[in-house]
Design a protein around this motif. Structure first.
Motif, PDB file in Angstrom:
ATOM      1  N   ASN A 258       0.848  -1.195   0.000  1.00  0.00           N
ATOM      2  CA  ASN A 258       0.000   0.000   0.000  1.00  0.00           C
ATOM      3  C   ASN A 258       0.885   1.247   0.000  1.00  0.00           C
ATOM      4  OD1 ASN A 258      -1.618   2.261   0.874  1.00  0.00           O
ATOM      5  ND2 ASN A 258      -3.141   0.822   1.650  1.00  0.00           N
ATOM      6  N   PRO A 259       1.000   1.931  -1.150  1.00  0.00           N
ATOM      7  CA  PRO A 259       1.897   3.093  -1.247  1.00  0.00           C
ATOM      8  C   PRO A 259       1.561   4.216  -0.264  1.00  0.00           C
ATOM      9  CG  PRO A 259       1.188   2.377  -3.429  1.00  0.00           C
ATOM     10  CD  PRO A 259       0.360   1.624  -2.433  1.00  0.00           C
ATOM     11  N   LYS A 260       0.281   4.406   0.021  1.00  0.00           N
ATOM     12  CA  LYS A 260      -0.114   5.485   0.935  1.00  0.00           C
ATOM     13  C   LYS A 260       0.398   5.207   2.352  1.00  0.00           C
ATOM     14  CE  LYS A 260      -4.055   7.546   0.350  1.00  0.00           C
ATOM     15  NZ  LYS A 260      -5.513   7.907   0.355  1.00  0.00           N
ATOM     16  N   ILE A 261       0.257   3.965   2.803  1.00  0.00           N
ATOM     17  CA  ILE A 261       0.750   3.604   4.128  1.00  0.00           C
ATOM     18  C   ILE A 261       2.275   3.617   4.134  1.00  0.00           C
ATOM     19  CG2 ILE A 261       0.853   1.783   5.879  1.00  0.00           C
ATOM     20  CD1 ILE A 261      -1.981   1.006   5.109  1.00  0.00           C
ATOM     21  N   ALA A 262       2.888   3.192   3.035  1.00  0.00           N
ATOM     22  CA  ALA A 262       4.353   3.224   2.939  1.00  0.00           C
ATOM     23  C   ALA A 262       4.875   4.646   3.092  1.00  0.00           C
ATOM     24  CB  ALA A 262       4.796   2.627   1.607  1.00  0.00           C
ATOM     25  N   ALA A 263       4.160   5.604   2.530  1.00  0.00           N
ATOM     26  CA  ALA A 263       4.568   7.010   2.630  1.00  0.00           C
ATOM     27  C   ALA A 263       4.460   7.501   4.078  1.00  0.00           C
ATOM     28  CB  ALA A 263       3.702   7.863   1.712  1.00  0.00           C
ATOM     29  N   ARG A 264       3.442   7.044   4.790  1.00  0.00           N
ATOM     30  CA  ARG A 264       3.295   7.422   6.198  1.00  0.00           C
ATOM     31  C   ARG A 264       4.433   6.846   7.043  1.00  0.00           C
ATOM     32  NH1 ARG A 264       0.778  11.354   8.401  1.00  0.00           N
ATOM     33  NH2 ARG A 264      -0.190  10.226  10.127  1.00  0.00           N
ATOM     34  N   VAL A 265       4.796   5.606   6.772  1.00  0.00           N
ATOM     35  CA  VAL A 265       5.904   4.980   7.497  1.00  0.00           C
ATOM     36  C   VAL A 265       7.202   5.729   7.225  1.00  0.00           C
ATOM     37  CG1 VAL A 265       7.324   2.896   7.717  1.00  0.00           C
ATOM     38  CG2 VAL A 265       4.823   2.695   7.566  1.00  0.00           C
ATOM     39  N   LYS A 266       7.423   6.089   5.964  1.00  0.00           N
ATOM     40  CA  LYS A 266       8.650   6.811   5.609  1.00  0.00           C
ATOM     41  C   LYS A 266       8.712   8.166   6.310  1.00  0.00           C
ATOM     42  CE  LYS A 266      11.509   8.150   1.670  1.00  0.00           C
ATOM     43  NZ  LYS A 266      11.997   9.380   2.306  1.00  0.00           N
ATOM     44  N   LEU A 267       7.585   8.872   6.347  1.00  0.00           N
ATOM     45  CA  LEU A 267       7.552  10.165   7.028  1.00  0.00           C
ATOM     46  C   LEU A 267       7.846   9.986   8.512  1.00  0.00           C
ATOM     47  CD1 LEU A 267       6.978  13.215   7.084  1.00  0.00           C
ATOM     48  CD2 LEU A 267       4.564  12.665   7.466  1.00  0.00           C
ATOM     49  N   PHE A 268       7.250   8.972   9.122  1.00  0.00           N
ATOM     50  CA  PHE A 268       7.476   8.756  10.541  1.00  0.00           C
ATOM     51  C   PHE A 268       8.938   8.394  10.814  1.00  0.00           C
ATOM     52  CE2 PHE A 268       7.452   6.219  14.468  1.00  0.00           C
ATOM     53  CZ  PHE A 268       6.868   7.135  15.317  1.00  0.00           C
ATOM     54  N   ASP A 269       9.510   7.583   9.953  1.00  0.00           N
ATOM     55  CA  ASP A 269      10.893   7.133  10.144  1.00  0.00           C
ATOM     56  C   ASP A 269      11.912   8.252   9.958  1.00  0.00           C
ATOM     57  OD1 ASP A 269      10.108   4.569  10.708  1.00  0.00           O
ATOM     58  OD2 ASP A 269      10.625   3.739   8.745  1.00  0.00           O
ATOM     59  N   ASN A 270      11.717   9.069   8.929  1.00  0.00           N
ATOM     60  CA  ASN A 270      12.761  10.026   8.542  1.00  0.00           C
ATOM     61  C   ASN A 270      12.368  11.498   8.651  1.00  0.00           C
ATOM     62  OD1 ASN A 270      13.139   7.522   6.225  1.00  0.00           O
ATOM     63  ND2 ASN A 270      14.871   8.049   7.532  1.00  0.00           N
ATOM     64  N   ARG A 271      11.084  11.795   8.640  1.00  0.00           N
ATOM     65  CA  ARG A 271      10.558  13.162   8.654  1.00  0.00           C
ATOM     66  C   ARG A 271      11.127  13.992   7.507  1.00  0.00           C
ATOM     67  NH1 ARG A 271       8.325  13.057  13.849  1.00  0.00           N
ATOM     68  NH2 ARG A 271       8.119  10.811  14.034  1.00  0.00           N
ATOM     69  N   GLU A 272      10.772  15.257   7.574  1.00  0.00           N
ATOM     70  CA  GLU A 272      11.385  16.292   6.758  1.00  0.00           C
ATOM     71  C   GLU A 272      11.852  17.376   7.708  1.00  0.00           C
ATOM     72  OE1 GLU A 272       9.057  17.586   3.440  1.00  0.00           O
ATOM     73  OE2 GLU A 272       8.213  15.593   3.114  1.00  0.00           O
ATOM     74  N   VAL A 273      12.797  18.167   7.273  1.00  0.00           N
ATOM     75  CA  VAL A 273      13.334  19.200   8.160  1.00  0.00           C
ATOM     76  C   VAL A 273      12.213  20.125   8.630  1.00  0.00           C
ATOM     77  CG1 VAL A 273      14.890  21.179   8.336  1.00  0.00           C
ATOM     78  CG2 VAL A 273      15.628  19.110   7.141  1.00  0.00           C
ATOM     79  N   GLU A 274      11.275  20.438   7.735  1.00  0.00           N
ATOM     80  CA  GLU A 274      10.156  21.308   8.096  1.00  0.00           C
ATOM     81  C   GLU A 274       8.838  20.650   7.707  1.00  0.00           C
ATOM     82  OE1 GLU A 274      11.362  25.837   7.516  1.00  0.00           O
ATOM     83  OE2 GLU A 274      11.823  24.641   5.733  1.00  0.00           O
ATOM     84  N   GLU A 275       7.852  20.848   8.555  1.00  0.00           N
ATOM     85  CA  GLU A 275       6.492  20.404   8.262  1.00  0.00           C
ATOM     86  C   GLU A 275       5.541  21.556   8.578  1.00  0.00           C
ATOM     87  OE1 GLU A 275       5.574  16.235   9.703  1.00  0.00           O
ATOM     88  OE2 GLU A 275       7.515  16.534  10.700  1.00  0.00           O
ATOM     89  N   PHE A 276       4.482  21.647   7.799  1.00  0.00           N
ATOM     90  CA  PHE A 276       3.496  22.714   8.010  1.00  0.00           C
ATOM     91  C   PHE A 276       2.114  22.155   7.731  1.00  0.00           C
ATOM     92  CE2 PHE A 276       1.101  26.583   6.910  1.00  0.00           C
ATOM     93  CZ  PHE A 276       1.423  27.384   8.010  1.00  0.00           C
ATOM     94  N   TYR A 277       1.210  22.335   8.718  1.00  0.00           N
ATOM     95  CA  TYR A 277      -0.120  21.741   8.618  1.00  0.00           C
ATOM     96  C   TYR A 277      -1.213  22.763   8.925  1.00  0.00           C
ATOM     97  CZ  TYR A 277       2.535  17.400   8.820  1.00  0.00           C
ATOM     98  OH  TYR A 277       3.429  16.391   8.560  1.00  0.00           O
ATOM     99  N   ASP A 278      -2.331  22.562   8.269  1.00  0.00           N
ATOM    100  CA  ASP A 278      -3.539  23.293   8.602  1.00  0.00           C
ATOM    101  C   ASP A 278      -4.272  22.471   9.656  1.00  0.00           C
ATOM    102  OD1 ASP A 278      -6.038  24.435   8.785  1.00  0.00           O
ATOM    103  OD2 ASP A 278      -6.382  24.581   6.618  1.00  0.00           O
ATOM    104  N   PHE A 279      -3.898  22.665  10.924  1.00  0.00           N
ATOM    105  CA  PHE A 279      -4.450  21.842  11.990  1.00  0.00           C
ATOM    106  C   PHE A 279      -5.956  22.047  12.176  1.00  0.00           C
ATOM    107  CE2 PHE A 279      -0.147  21.364  14.311  1.00  0.00           C
ATOM    108  CZ  PHE A 279       0.039  20.108  13.756  1.00  0.00           C
ATOM    109  N   GLU A 280      -6.452  23.185  11.764  1.00  0.00           N
ATOM    110  CA  GLU A 280      -7.884  23.430  11.897  1.00  0.00           C
ATOM    111  C   GLU A 280      -8.681  22.461  11.029  1.00  0.00           C
ATOM    112  OE1 GLU A 280     -10.670  27.330  12.204  1.00  0.00           O
ATOM    113  OE2 GLU A 280      -9.455  27.212  10.387  1.00  0.00           O
ATOM    114  N   ASN A 281      -8.187  22.218   9.812  1.00  0.00           N
ATOM    115  CA  ASN A 281      -8.871  21.331   8.874  1.00  0.00           C
ATOM    116  C   ASN A 281      -8.216  19.959   8.751  1.00  0.00           C
ATOM    117  OD1 ASN A 281     -10.921  23.239   7.906  1.00  0.00           O
ATOM    118  ND2 ASN A 281      -9.177  24.357   7.054  1.00  0.00           N
ATOM    119  N   ASP A 282      -6.996  19.843   9.257  1.00  0.00           N
ATOM    120  CA  ASP A 282      -6.248  18.594   9.152  1.00  0.00           C
ATOM    121  C   ASP A 282      -5.576  18.290  10.490  1.00  0.00           C
ATOM    122  OD1 ASP A 282      -4.814  16.374   8.224  1.00  0.00           O
ATOM    123  OD2 ASP A 282      -3.232  17.590   7.305  1.00  0.00           O
ATOM    124  N   PRO A 283      -6.384  18.050  11.538  1.00  0.00           N
ATOM    125  CA  PRO A 283      -5.800  17.829  12.872  1.00  0.00           C
ATOM    126  C   PRO A 283      -4.928  16.587  12.964  1.00  0.00           C
ATOM    127  CG  PRO A 283      -8.134  17.275  12.868  1.00  0.00           C
ATOM    128  CD  PRO A 283      -7.855  17.950  11.564  1.00  0.00           C
TER     129      PRO A 283
END
Length: 511
Positions: free
Chosen positions: A419-444
């Protein structure tokens, strides 16, 4: 506005007041002095904490699991709920160190799982100097800012049924209050459940429950996998749902304990003169929650009941409060002065329904895991957006923490193979990015990182500026990382230096 005085002067001033009271008693015989009358009417303080509880796991904060937290919900109906209540570091001892000192971790010296050696004021010592009887149930080491924190009464996990036996909490909470009455003192009690921390209670299907000696530590209501809800930041997988059911049974057991502690206040006749605060030390021990800087990591189910002061059954949806504010808040509530050097600000005015400046955002941090690995992270968030800086993210370093030990992370890794979508979540959790930015109001649930979206470039730059200004203001050691955030090689070099420095410091602390 109360005058802030240096801590040493504060200590000696309090001593002089106590001596004056004794002198007045001798001169006036049986006549009750003003000071003594005020002392007998002093406010009691009860802080109840959960261990690894997500805000939205509580019924009063939106949980859809049926009747999951009736006792906590009742408490919420009697006080105010904060939609934007936060801890400042989403891991146990540093989070609790901030509650105790009113200082950010790097200023208190409690960035990891160790005590501070700094000569700084803390809530236990300060209240004790001012005539309070102090007691703690559970999480003693992690909730004591100094190795020799002067609690009058303390019992830890093994004396409380692995920190999960509601009847033992009931009995010992009653003992604390009776001891305080006998001493003629108000009390400060910190009651810390070890739920819903791992190991979890089990699911209804398994019927194998955690035990302690001959006790079976089973919750008052048992949930099966079909009754629970998988949080939106995790994928819907069978093993994830299985572990979530175990977690929610632990949440119910937490609620049982909270109910019994609150029973004691009523039975001892002190409920009307006790301010009660309830919160969790951090989010649930699952990926993208505990030991991170996401909304789900630090946004805690903060409830305050203060009879005669706080309007019952109210929800504060605008003001941001955080753990850094707890110490000065309880001091002001108790009519005491705040020592110098506190990073937080009392929110008593907010509790009383007044407008208060500086309540529009919160800054959160992360330093190191229980395994003593450095993963510096910083976040600034307000009612709309959240900006996260990951100083350790170099594309190669892999994140590792407690939340990967259960079913969930392993199930995500396995599902990611197809599942590529879940694989992308695992990769983000494992390595992150230097910066992240979220619309927490609409994407908590922080599913859509907007950091590279050109539509948000201008607003992201504003958050970067706010982050740097805050780091400068509080002398944040991560500022050196932030200034070279576009150079991953240099950040990796600085991280290695920081790990070496903290390892040496820890060795010195334990010698």
């Amino acid at each position: 506005m109360k005058k802030i005085i240096p801590y040493k002067l504060f200590f000696f001033g309090s001593l002089i007041i106590l001596l004056t009271c004794e002198s007045a008693k001798k001169k006036e015989g049986k006549k009750v002095s003003v000071q003594e009358k005020n002392k007998t009417e002093s406010l009691n303080i009860l802080l109840i904490t959960a261990d690894d509880l997500n805000k939205n796991s509580v019924g009063a904060f939106g949980s859809v699991v049926p009747n999951i937290t009736p006792n906590i919900d009742k408490l919420a109906s009697q006080g105010v709920r904060f939609k934007n209540g936060h801890v400042n570091v989403a891991v146990c001892q540093p989070s609790r160190g901030i509650l105790a000192t009113g200082k950010y971790s790097h200023n208190s010296g409690i960035e990891g799982f160790f005590h501070t050696k700094k000569e700084i004021p803390d809530v236990v010592t300060t209240l004790k100097i001012n005539g309070y009887y102090t007691g703690i149930l559970g999480k003693v080491k992690h909730s004591s800012p100094k190795e020799l924190t002067p609690w009058d009464f303390q019992l830890d996990m093994n004396d409380l049924g692995m920190g999960r036996n509601k009847e033992r909490y009931y009995t010992e909470a009653k003992n604390i209050i009776k001891n305080a009455k006998q001493a003629g003192k108000p009390f400060y009690m910190m009651a810390n459940s070890h739920d819903p921390h791992r190991p979890f209670a089990f699911t209804k299907q398994e019927e194998i429950w955690m035990s302690h000696g001959n006790e079976i530590l089973k919750p008052s209501r048992v949930y099966n996998e079909s009754e629970v809800s998988v949080p939106g930041f995790l994928p819907e997988l069978p093993l994830v749902r299985k572990e979530i059911a175990q977690y929610f049974n632990s949440v119910r057991r937490l609620d049982d304990t909270v109910g019994r502690i609150l029973d004691v206040l009523e039975e001892e006749g002190v409920a009307d003169n006790t301010i009660v605060m309830f919160l969790s030390d951090n989010g649930m021990a699952f990926p993208f929650s505990k030991t991170n800087c996401y909304l789900q990591s630090t946004n805690t189910p903060w409830i305050v009941r203060w009879p005669g002061k706080v309007t019952p059954n109210t929800i504060n949806t605008k003001d941001f409060i955080s753990a850094i504010d707890f110490f000065p808040t309880v001091l002001e509530a108790a009519g005491l002065q705040t020592p110098d050097g506190i990073d937080g600000t009392s929110f008593v005015s907010t509790l009383l329904g007044k407008k208060q400046k500086g309540r529009n955002k919160v800054f959160t941090q992360f330093f190191e895991t229980f395994a003593k690995r450095q993963f510096p992270m910083r976040c600034i968030q307000d009612i709309k957006y959240g900006y996260i800086f990951n100083a350790w993210s170099d594309g190669e370093t892999k994140f590792r923490n407690e939340s990967q030990n259960g079913y969930t992370y392993k199930a995500m890794v396995e599902a990611g193979k197809t599942n590529p979508k879940i694989a992308a979540r695992v990769k983000l959790f494992d390595n992150r990015e230097v910066e992240e930015f979220y619309d927490f109001e609409n994407d908590p649930n922080a599913l859509h990182n907007l950091i590279k979206d050109p539509e948000y470039t201008e607003i992201i730059n504003k958050y970067r500026i706010d982050m740097e200004l805050w780091m400068e203001k509080v002398n944040d050691p991560a500022l050196v990382f932030f200034k070279v955030k576009n150079d991953k090689t240099e950040m990796a070099r600085l991280l290695a230096m920081e790990q070496e420095k903290i390892d040496k410091r820890r060795k010195k602390l334990v010698q």
